[in-house]
Design a protein around this motif. Structure first.
Motif, short mmCIF file in Angstrom:
data_model
loop_
_atom_site.label_atom_id
_atom_site.label_comp_id
_atom_site.label_asym_id
_atom_site.label_seq_id
_atom_site.Cartn_x
_atom_site.Cartn_y
_atom_site.Cartn_z
N LYS A 43 -33.02 -29.34 17.26
CA LYS A 43 -33.90 -28.69 18.22
C LYS A 43 -33.15 -27.45 18.71
CE LYS A 43 -36.33 -29.57 22.61
NZ LYS A 43 -36.56 -30.59 23.67
N GLY A 44 -33.61 -26.29 18.33
CA GLY A 44 -32.90 -25.06 18.63
C GLY A 44 -33.70 -24.09 19.48
N ARG A 45 -33.08 -22.93 19.71
CA ARG A 45 -33.73 -21.89 20.50
C ARG A 45 -33.53 -20.54 19.80
NH1 ARG A 45 -31.48 -22.68 25.28
NH2 ARG A 45 -33.27 -23.75 26.19
N VAL A 46 -34.60 -19.77 19.73
CA VAL A 46 -34.54 -18.44 19.12
C VAL A 46 -33.66 -17.53 19.98
CG1 VAL A 46 -35.87 -16.40 18.48
CG2 VAL A 46 -36.80 -18.69 18.05
N ILE A 47 -32.63 -16.94 19.35
CA ILE A 47 -31.75 -16.04 20.10
C ILE A 47 -31.91 -14.58 19.69
CG2 ILE A 47 -30.01 -17.76 20.71
CD1 ILE A 47 -28.40 -16.96 18.30
N ALA A 48 -32.48 -14.35 18.51
CA ALA A 48 -32.69 -12.96 18.06
C ALA A 48 -33.68 -12.94 16.90
CB ALA A 48 -31.37 -12.32 17.65
N ILE A 49 -34.43 -11.83 16.82
CA ILE A 49 -35.34 -11.62 15.69
C ILE A 49 -34.99 -10.28 15.08
CG2 ILE A 49 -37.75 -11.37 14.97
CD1 ILE A 49 -38.49 -13.04 17.48
N ASN A 50 -34.56 -10.30 13.82
CA ASN A 50 -34.10 -9.08 13.16
C ASN A 50 -35.06 -8.74 12.02
OD1 ASN A 50 -32.68 -7.17 11.50
ND2 ASN A 50 -30.77 -7.79 12.52
N LYS A 51 -35.94 -7.78 12.26
CA LYS A 51 -36.95 -7.43 11.26
C LYS A 51 -36.35 -6.75 10.05
CE LYS A 51 -40.89 -7.31 14.40
NZ LYS A 51 -42.03 -6.52 14.91
N SER A 52 -35.24 -6.03 10.21
CA SER A 52 -34.61 -5.37 9.07
C SER A 52 -34.01 -6.39 8.12
CB SER A 52 -33.53 -4.38 9.54
OG SER A 52 -32.51 -5.07 10.24
N LEU A 53 -33.47 -7.48 8.66
CA LEU A 53 -32.93 -8.57 7.83
C LEU A 53 -34.01 -9.57 7.44
CD1 LEU A 53 -29.55 -9.43 9.62
CD2 LEU A 53 -29.86 -8.18 7.48
N LYS A 54 -35.20 -9.40 8.02
CA LYS A 54 -36.31 -10.32 7.80
C LYS A 54 -35.88 -11.75 8.11
CE LYS A 54 -38.61 -7.43 4.38
NZ LYS A 54 -39.16 -7.33 3.00
N ALA A 55 -35.29 -11.93 9.29
CA ALA A 55 -34.77 -13.24 9.67
C ALA A 55 -34.79 -13.44 11.17
CB ALA A 55 -33.36 -13.41 9.13
N VAL A 56 -34.80 -14.70 11.56
CA VAL A 56 -34.69 -15.11 12.95
C VAL A 56 -33.36 -15.86 13.09
CG1 VAL A 56 -35.67 -16.59 14.75
CG2 VAL A 56 -37.19 -15.34 13.20
N PHE A 57 -32.64 -15.62 14.17
CA PHE A 57 -31.40 -16.34 14.43
C PHE A 57 -31.66 -17.40 15.51
CE2 PHE A 57 -30.05 -12.46 12.44
CZ PHE A 57 -29.03 -12.88 11.59
N VAL A 58 -31.19 -18.60 15.22
CA VAL A 58 -31.50 -19.75 16.08
C VAL A 58 -30.21 -20.43 16.53
CG1 VAL A 58 -32.76 -21.92 16.24
CG2 VAL A 58 -33.63 -20.10 14.75
N ASP A 59 -30.11 -20.69 17.82
CA ASP A 59 -28.98 -21.44 18.36
C ASP A 59 -29.27 -22.93 18.17
OD1 ASP A 59 -26.88 -22.56 19.75
OD2 ASP A 59 -27.62 -21.99 21.73
N ILE A 60 -28.45 -23.59 17.32
CA ILE A 60 -28.63 -25.03 17.11
C ILE A 60 -27.41 -25.82 17.60
CG2 ILE A 60 -30.26 -24.77 15.20
CD1 ILE A 60 -27.96 -25.33 13.24
N GLY A 61 -26.54 -25.14 18.33
CA GLY A 61 -25.40 -25.81 18.92
C GLY A 61 -24.12 -25.70 18.11
N LEU A 62 -24.14 -24.90 17.03
CA LEU A 62 -22.94 -24.68 16.23
C LEU A 62 -22.29 -23.36 16.65
CD1 LEU A 62 -24.30 -25.75 12.71
CD2 LEU A 62 -23.20 -27.16 14.47
N LEU A 63 -21.11 -23.06 16.07
CA LEU A 63 -20.38 -21.85 16.46
C LEU A 63 -21.18 -20.59 16.18
CD1 LEU A 63 -16.77 -22.75 15.26
CD2 LEU A 63 -17.61 -22.65 17.62
N LYS A 64 -21.85 -20.55 15.04
CA LYS A 64 -22.65 -19.39 14.65
C LYS A 64 -24.14 -19.72 14.73
CE LYS A 64 -19.30 -16.53 13.34
NZ LYS A 64 -19.14 -15.16 13.86
N GLY A 65 -24.92 -18.73 15.08
CA GLY A 65 -26.37 -18.91 15.09
C GLY A 65 -26.89 -19.19 13.70
N ALA A 66 -27.86 -20.06 13.57
CA ALA A 66 -28.44 -20.39 12.27
C ALA A 66 -29.37 -19.27 11.82
CB ALA A 66 -29.20 -21.71 12.35
#
Length: 286
Positions: A43-66
């Protein structure tokens, strides 16, 4: 010629090799110090949306955003009984996500170096005979099941047991198995799916909602079939565990198990040599 599974356990590492026609075709390893997170659900939370990378970064509790790519193509494609590909409808449109929004994701690739885990919103719960896909309606049959009559038979079973809003992929291991066995597994997987929903509802963000089985459990679930001629194990504990699994799930395959803890299996079966050759191979650059 049928495949052979070689299982070797050391103090801190489990190694599994699969040979076909005397050749190494698959190799798995898992260290006790390393925790595998592939197929884990968070269960994560959206921390950033990068349209140039065509990706969403999600905090799932690990060191790096998913890393959640916009294009979430599933590894297991839906194929009908006639081998025709079926379209997959995604539960979540990444372009409609907002920063700070909670989201349920499943890991499809481990974190590497400074890169976070790769995840998908297309949650799947795998059993031995079927994979269930929440928020989908398709029925798919593994492409490795070649005979059309068998594909048709399994498609009918899947249609009977399928629940509304749940997609079903019938796995290769379901071949020659009947309605009752497959239906019983679907009920167990639905129980697991409901548990995941309950955990998602009550856990904070970010949180681990579901952890995948360990390597030996996954091998037992995913690889044991009529295509395996022999499974040699050098650990009595693992041998007993696999023996118990087969007696409950595949009693006809119980005879393929062998315990050999008096020799180096990877040396005896030439696996160390094959791995050494693979690791020492180099490609000249012109």
């Amino acid at each position: 010629m049928k495949k052979e599974i070689i299982v070797s356990k050391t103090l801190d590492e489990l190694r599994i090799a699969i040979k076909e026609n005397g050749i190494l075709v698959e190799y798995y390893t898992e260290k006790e110090s390393n925790v595998n997170i592939v197929n884990n659900i968070y269960k994560g939370r959206v921390i950033a949306i990068n349209k140039s990378l065509k990706a969403v970064f999600v905090d799932i509790g690990l060191l790096k955003g998913a890393f959640l790519p916009f294009d979430q193509i599933q590894q297991e494609q839906f194929l009908d009984e006639n081998f025709n590909p079926l379209p997959v409808k995604y539960k979540v449109d990444p372009l409609k996500l907002k920063k700070g929004q909670n989201i349920l994701v499943q890991v499809i690739k481990e974190p590497i170096s400074n890169k976070g885990a790769r995840v998908t919103t297309n949650i799947s719960i795998a059993g031995r005979y079927v994979v269930l896909i929440p928020n989908a309606n398709q029925i798919g049959i593994s492409k490795k099941i070649r005979y059309r009559n068998e594909r048709g038979r399994l498609f009918k079973i899947a249609r009977e047991i399928k629940l509304k809003g749940i997609g079903v992929i019938v796995r290769t291991s379901a071949e020659k198995h009947g309605f009752e066995e497959i239906d019983e597994e679907v009920k167990k997987l639905m129980f697991k799916m409901n548990h995941i929903k309950n955990e998602e509802a009550k856990k904070p963000v970010p949180s681990l909602v579901y952890a995948e089985s360990n390597l030996i459990d996954r091998i037992a679930r995913d690889l044991f079939s009529s295509h395996i001629g022999k499974c040699v194990v050098d650990s009595k504990d693992i041998y007993e565990k696999l023996k118990e699994y087969l007696s409950k799930n595949e009693p006809k395959l119980a005879g393929i198990l062998e315990l050999n803890n008096k020799s180096d299996l990877f040396k005896q079966y030439g696996i160390d040599k094959e791995l050494h050759i693979m690791h020492s191979m180099s490609v000249p650059l012109n």
